[in-house]
Structures are given as C-alpha cells and as structure tokens.
Design a protein around this motif. Structure first.
Motif, PDB file in Angstrom:
ATOM      1  N   VAL A 212     -46.687  -2.903  15.144  1.00  0.00           N
ATOM      2  CA  VAL A 212     -46.157  -2.397  13.748  1.00  0.00           C
ATOM      3  C   VAL A 212     -45.119  -1.993  14.299  1.00  0.00           C
ATOM      4  O   VAL A 212     -44.689  -1.454  15.082  1.00  0.00           O
ATOM      5  N   VAL A 213     -43.988  -2.301  13.266  1.00  0.00           N
ATOM      6  CA  VAL A 213     -42.932  -2.096  13.544  1.00  0.00           C
ATOM      7  C   VAL A 213     -42.125  -0.931  12.521  1.00  0.00           C
ATOM      8  O   VAL A 213     -42.460  -0.820  11.676  1.00  0.00           O
ATOM      9  N   ILE A 214     -41.707   0.163  13.275  1.00  0.00           N
ATOM     10  CA  ILE A 214     -41.320   1.199  12.601  1.00  0.00           C
ATOM     11  C   ILE A 214     -39.785   1.441  12.682  1.00  0.00           C
ATOM     12  O   ILE A 214     -39.301   1.416  13.624  1.00  0.00           O
ATOM     13  N   ASP A 215     -38.904   0.968  11.306  1.00  0.00           N
ATOM     14  CA  ASP A 215     -37.578   0.552  11.746  1.00  0.00           C
ATOM     15  C   ASP A 215     -36.869   1.711  10.931  1.00  0.00           C
ATOM     16  O   ASP A 215     -36.867   2.375   9.867  1.00  0.00           O
ATOM     17  N   ASN A 216     -36.045   2.185  11.838  1.00  0.00           N
ATOM     18  CA  ASN A 216     -34.929   3.294  11.220  1.00  0.00           C
ATOM     19  C   ASN A 216     -33.561   2.752  10.800  1.00  0.00           C
ATOM     20  O   ASN A 216     -32.843   3.656  10.093  1.00  0.00           O
ATOM     21  N   SER A 217     -33.625   1.446  10.908  1.00  0.00           N
ATOM     22  CA  SER A 217     -32.159   0.892  10.239  1.00  0.00           C
ATOM     23  C   SER A 217     -32.356   0.842   8.838  1.00  0.00           C
ATOM     24  O   SER A 217     -33.424   1.080   8.261  1.00  0.00           O
ATOM     25  N   SER A 218     -31.305   0.161   8.339  1.00  0.00           N
ATOM     26  CA  SER A 218     -31.508   0.161   6.657  1.00  0.00           C
ATOM     27  C   SER A 218     -31.774  -1.267   6.428  1.00  0.00           C
ATOM     28  O   SER A 218     -32.007  -1.368   5.284  1.00  0.00           O
ATOM     29  N   ALA A 219     -32.197  -2.195   7.487  1.00  0.00           N
ATOM     30  CA  ALA A 219     -32.318  -3.430   7.140  1.00  0.00           C
ATOM     31  C   ALA A 219     -33.583  -3.911   6.000  1.00  0.00           C
ATOM     32  O   ALA A 219     -33.417  -4.798   5.334  1.00  0.00           O
ATOM     33  N   PHE A 220     -34.707  -2.902   6.136  1.00  0.00           N
ATOM     34  CA  PHE A 220     -35.553  -3.215   5.284  1.00  0.00           C
ATOM     35  C   PHE A 220     -35.919  -2.268   4.154  1.00  0.00           C
ATOM     36  O   PHE A 220     -37.083  -2.305   3.588  1.00  0.00           O
ATOM     37  N   ARG A 221     -35.152  -1.343   4.272  1.00  0.00           N
ATOM     38  CA  ARG A 221     -35.219  -0.235   3.325  1.00  0.00           C
ATOM     39  C   ARG A 221     -35.571  -0.531   2.055  1.00  0.00           C
ATOM     40  O   ARG A 221     -36.353   0.206   1.020  1.00  0.00           O
ATOM     41  N   MET A 222     -34.843  -1.479   1.306  1.00  0.00           N
ATOM     42  CA  MET A 222     -34.765  -1.667  -0.146  1.00  0.00           C
ATOM     43  C   MET A 222     -35.995  -3.106  -0.377  1.00  0.00           C
ATOM     44  O   MET A 222     -35.887  -3.540  -1.242  1.00  0.00           O
TER      45      MET A 222
ATOM     46  N   ASN B 284     -38.047   3.692   7.508  1.00  0.00           N
ATOM     47  CA  ASN B 284     -37.767   5.102   6.848  1.00  0.00           C
ATOM     48  C   ASN B 284     -36.310   5.262   6.463  1.00  0.00           C
ATOM     49  O   ASN B 284     -35.580   4.336   6.998  1.00  0.00           O
ATOM     50  N   PRO B 285     -36.092   6.068   5.538  1.00  0.00           N
ATOM     51  CA  PRO B 285     -34.883   6.190   4.753  1.00  0.00           C
ATOM     52  C   PRO B 285     -33.644   6.617   5.871  1.00  0.00           C
ATOM     53  O   PRO B 285     -33.859   7.237   6.848  1.00  0.00           O
ATOM     54  N   ASN B 286     -32.442   6.705   5.167  1.00  0.00           N
ATOM     55  CA  ASN B 286     -31.339   7.376   5.872  1.00  0.00           C
ATOM     56  C   ASN B 286     -31.513   8.626   5.949  1.00  0.00           C
ATOM     57  O   ASN B 286     -32.364   9.513   5.355  1.00  0.00           O
ATOM     58  N   CYS B 287     -30.944   9.344   7.093  1.00  0.00           N
ATOM     59  CA  CYS B 287     -31.418  10.625   7.492  1.00  0.00           C
ATOM     60  C   CYS B 287     -31.141  11.474   6.364  1.00  0.00           C
ATOM     61  O   CYS B 287     -31.940  12.416   6.373  1.00  0.00           O
ATOM     62  N   SER B 288     -30.077  11.626   5.685  1.00  0.00           N
ATOM     63  CA  SER B 288     -29.874  12.290   4.670  1.00  0.00           C
ATOM     64  C   SER B 288     -30.770  12.597   3.645  1.00  0.00           C
ATOM     65  O   SER B 288     -31.216  13.399   2.899  1.00  0.00           O
ATOM     66  N   THR B 289     -31.078  11.433   3.157  1.00  0.00           N
ATOM     67  CA  THR B 289     -32.296  11.012   2.185  1.00  0.00           C
ATOM     68  C   THR B 289     -33.586  11.689   2.387  1.00  0.00           C
ATOM     69  O   THR B 289     -34.177  12.467   1.746  1.00  0.00           O
ATOM     70  N   ILE B 290     -34.070  11.363   4.023  1.00  0.00           N
ATOM     71  CA  ILE B 290     -35.225  12.149   4.444  1.00  0.00           C
ATOM     72  C   ILE B 290     -35.090  13.757   4.138  1.00  0.00           C
ATOM     73  O   ILE B 290     -36.094  14.240   3.698  1.00  0.00           O
TER      74      ILE B 290
ATOM     75  N   LEU C 180     -17.126   3.392  -6.837  1.00  0.00           N
ATOM     76  CA  LEU C 180     -16.452   4.514  -6.117  1.00  0.00           C
ATOM     77  C   LEU C 180     -17.389   5.745  -5.397  1.00  0.00           C
ATOM     78  O   LEU C 180     -16.815   6.604  -5.044  1.00  0.00           O
ATOM     79  N   TYR C 181     -18.751   5.113  -5.332  1.00  0.00           N
ATOM     80  CA  TYR C 181     -19.209   6.065  -4.334  1.00  0.00           C
ATOM     81  C   TYR C 181     -19.309   5.306  -3.007  1.00  0.00           C
ATOM     82  O   TYR C 181     -19.107   3.948  -2.739  1.00  0.00           O
ATOM     83  N   THR C 182     -19.642   6.016  -2.044  1.00  0.00           N
ATOM     84  CA  THR C 182     -19.557   5.222  -0.743  1.00  0.00           C
ATOM     85  C   THR C 182     -20.866   4.731  -0.455  1.00  0.00           C
ATOM     86  O   THR C 182     -22.191   4.973  -1.026  1.00  0.00           O
ATOM     87  N   LYS C 183     -21.244   3.669   0.610  1.00  0.00           N
ATOM     88  CA  LYS C 183     -22.675   3.109   0.834  1.00  0.00           C
ATOM     89  C   LYS C 183     -23.405   4.233   1.217  1.00  0.00           C
ATOM     90  O   LYS C 183     -24.676   3.841   0.755  1.00  0.00           O
ATOM     91  N   GLU C 184     -22.952   5.203   2.079  1.00  0.00           N
ATOM     92  CA  GLU C 184     -23.881   6.195   2.382  1.00  0.00           C
ATOM     93  C   GLU C 184     -24.408   7.110   1.210  1.00  0.00           C
ATOM     94  O   GLU C 184     -25.520   7.412   0.957  1.00  0.00           O
ATOM     95  N   GLU C 185     -23.520   7.352   0.446  1.00  0.00           N
ATOM     96  CA  GLU C 185     -23.733   8.083  -1.044  1.00  0.00           C
ATOM     97  C   GLU C 185     -24.945   7.093  -1.754  1.00  0.00           C
ATOM     98  O   GLU C 185     -25.835   7.702  -2.310  1.00  0.00           O
ATOM     99  N   MET C 186     -24.581   5.983  -1.915  1.00  0.00           N
ATOM    100  CA  MET C 186     -25.609   5.315  -2.772  1.00  0.00           C
ATOM    101  C   MET C 186     -26.999   4.960  -2.047  1.00  0.00           C
ATOM    102  O   MET C 186     -28.114   4.888  -2.459  1.00  0.00           O
ATOM    103  N   LYS C 187     -27.063   5.241  -0.548  1.00  0.00           N
ATOM    104  CA  LYS C 187     -28.485   5.103   0.069  1.00  0.00           C
ATOM    105  C   LYS C 187     -29.147   6.094  -0.481  1.00  0.00           C
ATOM    106  O   LYS C 187     -30.205   5.982  -0.740  1.00  0.00           O
ATOM    107  N   MET C 188     -28.621   7.488  -0.355  1.00  0.00           N
ATOM    108  CA  MET C 188     -29.336   8.580  -0.822  1.00  0.00           C
ATOM    109  C   MET C 188     -29.825   8.160  -2.521  1.00  0.00           C
ATOM    110  O   MET C 188     -30.996   8.659  -2.696  1.00  0.00           O
ATOM    111  N   VAL C 189     -29.062   7.594  -3.127  1.00  0.00           N
ATOM    112  CA  VAL C 189     -29.389   7.493  -4.569  1.00  0.00           C
ATOM    113  C   VAL C 189     -30.757   6.236  -4.748  1.00  0.00           C
ATOM    114  O   VAL C 189     -31.661   6.516  -5.037  1.00  0.00           O
TER     115      VAL C 189
END
Ligand SMILES: NC(=O)c1ccc[n+]([C@@H]2O[C@H](COP(=O)([O-])OP(=O)(O)OC[C@H]3O[C@@H](n4cnc5c(N)ncnc54)[C@H](OP(=O)(O)O)[C@@H]3O)[C@@H](O)[C@H]2O)c1
Length: 224
Positions: A90-100, A125-131, A212-221
């Motif tokens: 079972v893979v628990i992935d901290n990267s953004s590879a499979f989040r969406m 699991n989500p981006n750290c700010s999202t969590i 005009l949002y950054t990639k990090e900001e859109m991850k939170m959305v």
C-alpha cells in the motif's frame, strides 16, 4: 502486534527524515525497513534506532515483500507507485502525483479517514498547507456550510526540501562571514531568477497560472 515491512522512498529528503522520526516516536511496528532514494544517495548509511541502514537506489524491484511504502520522492512517485502496488504494497504518497486522481483517495486522517477504505493500492495526502487548513475547517464545516475561506500562509523554507534548507544555512553562514550570499534554489527550480532567502521572505510559492494564482495557491483550492 503485527509488524509490517516498510519502505521509504525519498528517505534522505526532508519528508523522508520526518517519516523516520515519526516511526521512532510512535513506535511504529515495523519488521523490515528499506530506505530508498535516487542513485545520488545510494550507499549512504543512515543510523536509525541504533541500527545502520544502507540507502538503496529505488528501482521497480525494490518493493518485493514491502507491505507499506511511504513515498516522499517527488516526481519519483509516478515512476515507482505502479511497481510498488504490483508487488502488493500500500503506497502512501506525499507528493502531488496522485492527489487529483479520482481513483486515489485524498486523505487527512483527522478529516476523512473513512476514505482510506476506497484505496486501490495508493493513498494520497494533500499539500501541507491544505492539510493544516482542513484540520481547522473540518469542525466548522460539521457545524455549518462554508461559503468562503480567506487564507494567508507563512511557509517554512523546509517546504522547499533539503536543498532549500541547505541554501538557507549557507546564506546565513556567508552573510555572517561578510560574504555575498548566493541563491540557486528558491523560489523554485523552474524560476529564471533566484532570490536570497536568508533574512528575507519571498512572497510567492511556485509558478503563476494564467488566473494569477500560483500553483501552490491552486493546490489549496483544488485539494480542499
Ligand atoms: N518539505 C515539505 O514540507 C513537504 C511537505 C509535504 C509534502 N512534500 C512533498 O514530498 C516530496 C518530497 O519532498 P522533500 O521536501 O522531502 O524533498 P527533498 O528534501 O528534496 O527530498 C527528495 C527525496 O526524494 C529522493 N528522490 C529524488 N528523485 C528521486 C528518484 N528519481 N528516485 C528515487 N528517489 C528520488 C531524494 O533522494 P536523493 O537523496 O538521492 O536526492 C530525496 O530523498 C515532494 O513531492 C514534496 O512536494 C514536501
């Protein structure tokens, strides 16, 4: 208690080192432990809980016999997750590879632990700010519908990984020694220009999108 064979992909990195710290702190029941990284770190010795482990270069064959694979290898997640799942882990992935990925549950244990049951081999699991935001928002959401969230984050250099942290340390040393600090890493590898982070704050994480949002900001959305 049942013990699990665990592999950590990205064991030499900022997140991989946190995985190790937490395994020890929580007395996680592991039997075998495999520390994986890229070719660059293969052969490096990491002493963990009194035992020396040799870091291995990750390959598709690395996951034989592994039951839980903790992934913190950035882009390497996409490359190795299929082989790890095929091997039965079972893979628990901290990267953004499979989040969406609709096939992969996106889980914050304190928010939607039940989603874990839907996994087909990979749990993201989500981006750290999202969590962190979700930890605060979930109890409010349980009480009432939320229309809008206004967010400001002040993020640590550690979010940029081990190279960003090394750059901060080097810049501080250089400034204290009266030398000109050199910037090669932050705000991110894809940027044409890098900025000094020591004694500074860079008001941008990752690239801008057309909206005009950054990639990090859109991850939170999106991940919310
Ligand atoms: N830092 C954070 O606060 C944070 C929080 C949540 C999620 N994340 C995510 O977690 C992932 C890792 O972040 P990090 O900050 O730990 O990065 P990092 O400090 O740069 O570490 C990256 C790790 O991945 C390994 N790696 C890189 N390419 C590889 C490859 N092709 N094959 C195998 N291993 C490879 C590196 O090994 P070498 O030693 O061989 O280079 C290193 O162990 C990223 O996707 C990041 O977005 C980071």
């Amino acid at each position: 208690m049942k013990k699990y064979n665990v592999a950590i992909l990205g064991a030499t990195g900022a997140v991989g080192q946190e995985f190790l710290r937490l395994i020890e702190e929580r007395n996680f029941p592991f039997a075998e432990l495999k520390l994986l990284a890229s070719k660059r770190s293969a052969g490096k010795i990491i002493n963990f809980m009194g035992k020396d482990y040799t870091v291995e270069e990750a390959t598709d064959a690395s996951f034989e016999g592994v039951q839980i694979a903790l992934f913190a290898g950035g882009a390497a997640s996409k490359q190795f997750a299929p082989a790890a799942v095929k091997a039965g882990a079972v893979v628990i992935d901290n990267s953004s590879a499979f989040r969406m990925d609709p096939e992969v549950p996106l889980v914050v244990p304190e928010v939607n632990p039940e989603a874990i049951k839907e996994h087909k081999g990979i749990i993201a699991n989500p981006n750290c700010s999202t969590i962190i935001m979700m930890m605060a928002v979930k109890p409010l959401r349980d009480l009432s519908k939320i229309k809008r969230i206004v967010v400001s984050t002040y993020q640590a250099v550690s979010g940029g990984g081990k190279e960003a942290m090394a750059e901060l340390e080097q810049q501080v040393d250089d400034i204290v020694a009266g030398k000109e600090p050199v910037a090669n890493i932050l705000p991110g590898a894809k940027f044409p220009k890098h900025y000094q982070i020591a004694f500074n704050l860079i008001p941008q994480i990752d690239v801008f999108y057309d909206n005009l949002y950054t990639k990090e900001e859109m991850k939170m959305v999106n991940e919310t």
